[in-house]
Design an enzyme around this catalytic site. Structure first.
Site: not given
Lengths: 383, 383
Positions: B146, B179
């Site tokens: 990400t 995460t």
């Protein structure tokens, strides 16, 4: 109006040369009675500064004639030499006031781990006692400032009696120079047990619910001195309410002056199984750097709120939480609710409302956002 | 070397259109056996994402044939619709692989509270299964990124067997898009109990001791799949060591890639009464924003370390703590020690050593500094 608003008190602020800036750095508040009742709460940090180690012993008699406060040095982790400075400060003030040293509370604030110049502290103590006056409250409130940008004072009036106070700092260790120090005075005629109960009730609802940056000071002190000079013994409820009002006023002033902050955030948790649950949830959100960054960025990022709620042990159903931001229910039943598009986070005041749907208790934690200015102020200067 | 380093595994990374950037956003890792043993640990956050709710049920049989991972959306707090997307992802992969859906683990990462486009996720799942190859490990490691700036891979070799892994994220919620996801593969022939014990031992010593920003993700997953394809059953100790080595390698890579960080900080606590005490003290310091700001500012401010130690319940004498920063004992017996003037904090690696003098246990927590870049990255973009 300030610590000299109540009858029976004098105060002063002077320059002892402890601060390199040359601004005032020592203050006294003196209780002339007839009563010398006092109560105090101190930091729960186990690594306590020398003035706290002294004062928490001295307060055990439930009485104090004066408090001596220095800014410009926390006198924390300074060993036996530092403790001797605190003790001699109390003795010096006591000699001049004609009382026992045990009746003198001492507070310090500033950089941890550095010894203050003892001669300067003792000379400053003498100068402050010399300068005390019934108009000295504002000078005292100014002399205890460190990175504070404004002096913080509050007052509440009862029927024939008054409660006044001053404070410095912001939250826990939020001001880079550590320490929340608060002195509250009253001319109400109350006994030590009443003063202690009122102060603990007031701080539990105010300063204890302030969590600007999650860091807990080594020097935090909240001192209440009662002179009895009004001759009035208030109803306990009215007295507790007045002390709470002054504490609340000062707490909100601390929050508004927190270093680098752009927003003051009230996190209200409702329908909790207990007040402790509500406060645990509120504190968890208040300590989430990601949530605090989002508010700084004016981003109504409610996912970061739920992620923090989920780290607590409070009673709730993870699939059934509601969250409102500035009155908009952005999260319903742990899923997306109303559109966050209408939320405007330009104002400094932000409200977060979390519905745990697990009881009828509630509680509010106040915090600030996390800004680049906070990081700058707490990294660029040793403090 | 990566998740396809061990025999019996294929992988792929593809672009499903979930990320607005148009970069790869879906990955699969497939275990071709002969064994399908698997073990996993998931976030302890009570507000768990839908893929975690699915996967923690599916892993109970101790077996998995594949894991499907999407970046670009965490599928967290998305209710029944979100859970259906996760379930259909598992079913789609299972149909193509000819296995039961219960054998498919699912992971997601990205913004909380937004529904992923289900058609895109299912199409991406099919494309990834189609593209799987024994050389696909790097593509998979890239597709799960990400805000990561580099793909993170690690490998350890035993005597005739291999352990490989990939990871994305940094610490807890440290990367703005939430995460930590980790997939570890091995061709060792181990049973489910051995795999589970090795994984729990490894994560307890590595990922569990990473605390980049104190925020705990809703989606954290560490999955270990064992194919048995090497035909070798290693000694339990050697296997656990190899899994731990891969986890440690990946954990340090996560730390080094934490958003906005300027320093990687190892906080080692020694002579503690228990490992739990050591970790509590280390984590407390790691979560002090004031300490983290000081390191960013290259300020050897040991007072902020002691102030954090004092907030814990660990066994120690507040008047007898020693602290070293980069090897210099700046604090002795809770007072000033050696001069901090020689400490150079220009390097990214910083070591803090805290001696509690209360036992013979120890533990290390890894964290990052708190920088203006961290605040910027986590405030300027909704994530």
């Amino acid at each position: 109006m300030t610590v000299t608003a109540a009858q029976g008190f004098t105060a002063a602020g002077v320059t002892a040369g402890l601060k390199t800036s040359g601004t005032p750095d020592m203050a006294v508040v003196v209780n002339h009675g007839p009563s010398k009742v006092a109560a105090a709460v101190y930091t729960s940090n186990r690594c306590k500064a020398n003035p706290v180690l002294w004062s928490e012993q001295a307060i055990k008699a439930g009485a104090a004639s004066a408090v001596v406060i220095n800014s410009g040095g926390a006198n924390c982790y300074t060993g036996a030499e530092g403790f001797a400075t605190t003790h001699q400060t109390a003795e010096t003030a006591a000699d001049l006031l004609g009382v026992g040293a045990i009746e003198v509370q001492v507070c310090s604030t500033g950089l941890i781990g550095l010894l203050n110049d003892r001669d300067a502290v003792l000379a400053g103590t003498r100068a402050a006692i010399e300068a005390q006056s019934a108009e000295g409250g504002r000078d005292a409130a100014t002399a205890i400032m460190t990175t504070d940008t404004v002096a913080k004072e509050a007052v509440a009036h009862g029927d024939g009696w008054t409660v006044g106070g001053m404070a410095k700092g912001a939250g826990m260790l939020a001001p880079a120079l550590a320490t929340m120090l608060v002195v509250i005075t009253t001319d109400a005629d109350v006994d030590a047990a009443t003063a202690d109960a009122a102060l603990r009730a007031a701080t539990a609802l105010t300063f204890d619910r302030l969590d600007s940056d999650g860091c807990q000071s080594t020097n935090d002190t909240v001192l209440l001195m009662a002179s009895g000079a009004s001759g009035v013994t208030p109803q306990t409820t009215a007295f507790t309410e007045a002390v709470t009002a002054v504490c609340h006023d000062l707490a909100i002033q601390l929050l508004a002056d927190a270093e680098g902050a752009d927003h003051e955030i009230a996190i209200e948790v409702v329908n909790a199984a207990s007040v402790d649950d509500a406060l645990e949830v509120g504190r968890s959100v208040a300590r989430s750097n990601l949530f605090k960054c989002a508010i700084y960025g004016k981003d109504p990022n409610w996912g970061r709120i739920l992620a923090s709620v989920g780290t607590t042990q409070a009673a709730f159903d993870p699939a059934d939480l509601d969250v409102a931001l500035n009155g908009v229910w952005v999260c319903r039943n742990s899923g997306p609710g109303e559109s966050p598009d209408s939320i405007n986070l330009d104002e400094r005041a932000v409200s977060v409302l979390i519905d745990l749907k697990s009881g009828d208790q509630s509680g509010t934690i106040w915090t600030n956002d996390l800004t680049q200015a906070y990081v700058h102020e707490n990294s660029a200067y040793s403090s």
